[in-house]
Each structure stands twice: as structure tokens, then as C-alpha cells.
Design an enzyme around this catalytic site. Structure first.
Site, PDB file in Angstrom:
ATOM      1  N   HIS A 101       0.856  -1.195   0.000  1.00  0.00           N
ATOM      2  CA  HIS A 101       0.000   0.000   0.000  1.00  0.00           C
ATOM      3  C   HIS A 101       0.886   1.237   0.000  1.00  0.00           C
ATOM      4  O   HIS A 101       1.854   1.317   0.761  1.00  0.00           O
ATOM      5  CB  HIS A 101      -0.898   0.031   1.249  1.00  0.00           C
ATOM      6  CG  HIS A 101      -2.020  -0.947   1.191  1.00  0.00           C
ATOM      7  ND1 HIS A 101      -3.179  -0.691   0.522  1.00  0.00           N
ATOM      8  CD2 HIS A 101      -2.149  -2.181   1.725  1.00  0.00           C
ATOM      9  CE1 HIS A 101      -3.995  -1.724   0.641  1.00  0.00           C
ATOM     10  NE2 HIS A 101      -3.383  -2.644   1.374  1.00  0.00           N
ATOM     11  N   THR A 154      12.474  -9.648   4.110  1.00  0.00           N
ATOM     12  CA  THR A 154      12.297  -8.301   3.576  1.00  0.00           C
ATOM     13  C   THR A 154      13.404  -7.898   2.610  1.00  0.00           C
ATOM     14  O   THR A 154      13.266  -6.915   1.896  1.00  0.00           O
ATOM     15  CB  THR A 154      12.247  -7.267   4.716  1.00  0.00           C
ATOM     16  OG1 THR A 154      13.480  -7.323   5.444  1.00  0.00           O
ATOM     17  CG2 THR A 154      11.086  -7.538   5.661  1.00  0.00           C
ATOM     18  N   LYS A 155      14.506  -8.650   2.621  1.00  0.00           N
ATOM     19  CA  LYS A 155      15.671  -8.348   1.775  1.00  0.00           C
ATOM     20  C   LYS A 155      16.161  -9.615   1.099  1.00  0.00           C
ATOM     21  O   LYS A 155      15.868 -10.721   1.552  1.00  0.00           O
ATOM     22  CB  LYS A 155      16.802  -7.751   2.624  1.00  0.00           C
ATOM     23  CG  LYS A 155      16.441  -6.423   3.237  1.00  0.00           C
ATOM     24  CD  LYS A 155      17.574  -5.886   4.081  1.00  0.00           C
ATOM     25  CE  LYS A 155      17.128  -4.572   4.704  1.00  0.00           C
ATOM     26  NZ  LYS A 155      17.999  -4.119   5.744  1.00  0.00           N
ATOM     27  N   LYS A 172      23.430 -18.711   9.452  1.00  0.00           N
ATOM     28  CA  LYS A 172      24.706 -19.323   9.070  1.00  0.00           C
ATOM     29  C   LYS A 172      24.713 -19.521   7.568  1.00  0.00           C
ATOM     30  O   LYS A 172      23.698 -19.403   6.901  1.00  0.00           O
ATOM     31  CB  LYS A 172      24.926 -20.659   9.792  1.00  0.00           C
ATOM     32  CG  LYS A 172      23.999 -21.778   9.349  1.00  0.00           C
ATOM     33  CD  LYS A 172      24.316 -23.069  10.071  1.00  0.00           C
ATOM     34  CE  LYS A 172      23.474 -24.217   9.534  1.00  0.00           C
ATOM     35  NZ  LYS A 172      23.848 -25.492  10.129  1.00  0.00           N
TER      36      LYS A 172
END
Length: 175
Positions: A101, A154-155, A172
């Protein structure tokens, strides 16, 4: 005519195949074949020996590419342009989002600002995504990686990494 053909398979999938038993239950072999056949007729591209599990929900149209021997988990929810490589395992209730959004303006309620643009989510070969993970727009999960259950990605995830948490952090490296 092609659009009518796609609608037929979309309706067949969402009203019949989606509700059939999971692959390891009695009747699951028939359900797996039917869901695979629907996927081959709905997805942008579809590899061999794919598995779409019971309850998996995705958008109408050419938004998914899936490689050989890969699966979409039980009750997973896909709202993204998605590229899944080969030999990808996906646990139950994984959510993949390709949009967000808009929220830049503070003088207009967020719900009235509309949606942002889609960004492709890419899951490379030989990836394992744990149950109830959330993958956000524009993320690439590198080859050979593992996303721990319940993670919020998110990445981008590097190749052969094990990540987990909210937001997902490197735990790890597999190599």
C-alpha cells in the site's frame, strides 16, 4: 478463446482441485495430478513433476513460473509475480507478496493512496522455505538457501544462506 480456456482452469482449480486432499492423504495422488494439470494451463511456465498442495491460492493470469520438481505449500497465499526455480520445497501457509500500500502522503488516509507497483519475487533453485514464512516484494532468495519457519523476508537472501526471524537475519552459511 485463450482467455476462456484460462478461466475454465482457474475455476476448476479454485472450486474443485484446491479443495481436494493433500498429496500424502488417500485420494491425494489424483488431486496432485489435477492441480498439476491446472497449473500447467494457468502458469506462465511450468516444469515437470510440480506439486501444488491443497488450499494454495494464487492470482489469475500469467504471474507464476515454476521449475521442475518444485512445490507450492499447503494453504500458501501468493499475490506476486513469482519465479520459482527447480527443486524448491515450500512449507504450509507461506505468504508471498509482490505489492504494498502506498503510504507516502500523511494528509491522505493510507487506504485511499492506492497500491504500489508489483516487483517480481524470485526463488532460485534448491531452496527450502519453512512453514508460515512471509516473503515481501522484490526479494530474491538465492540458490541453496533455507528460510526458517515463521520468518519475514524483507531483503535478498544470499546463496546457501540459512535465514530466520522477523525481519529475517543470517543464521549461518551452508558452505
Amino acid at each position: 478463446m485463450k482467455k476462456i480456456f484460462k478461466w475454465f482452469f482457474f475455476i476448476l482449480y479454485h472450486y474443485v482441485a484446491k479443495k481436494m486432499p493433500i498429496s500424502c492423504y488417500p485420494g491425494g495422488k489424483v488431486a496432485t495430478v489435477l492441480r498439476r494439470y491446472c497449473g500447467k494451463n494457468l502458469f506462465k511456465s511450468c516444469g515437470n513433476n510440480i506439486n501444488i498442495e491443497k488450499g494454495a491460492d494464487f492470482l489469475f493470469g500469467d504471474t507464476i513460473e515454476i521449475g521442475d520438481n518444485s512445490g507450492i505449500g499447503i494453504d500458501s497465499w501468493i499475490r506476486a509475480e513469482l519465479i520459482i526455480g527447480s527443486n524448491v520445497m515450500m512449507g504450509p501457509q507461506v505468504m508471498i507478496y509482490g505489492k504494498y500500500h502506498n503510504c507516502e502522503k500523511t494528509d491522505i488516509p493510507m487506504m485511499m493512496q492506492g497500491m504500489g507497483e508489483y516487483k517480481v519475487v524470485k526463488i532460485e533453485d534448491d531452496v527450502w522455505i519453512g512453514a508460515k514464512s512471509i516473503i515481501l516484494r522484490g526479494v530474491t532468495i538465492g540458490e541453496g538457501s533455507i528460510v526458517a519457519a515463521g520468518s519475514v523476508v524483507t531483503k535478498d537472501v544470499p546463496k546457501f544462506a540459512v535465514v530466520g526471524g522477523n525481519p529475517a537475519q543470517l543464521i549461518k552459511m551452508r558452505k
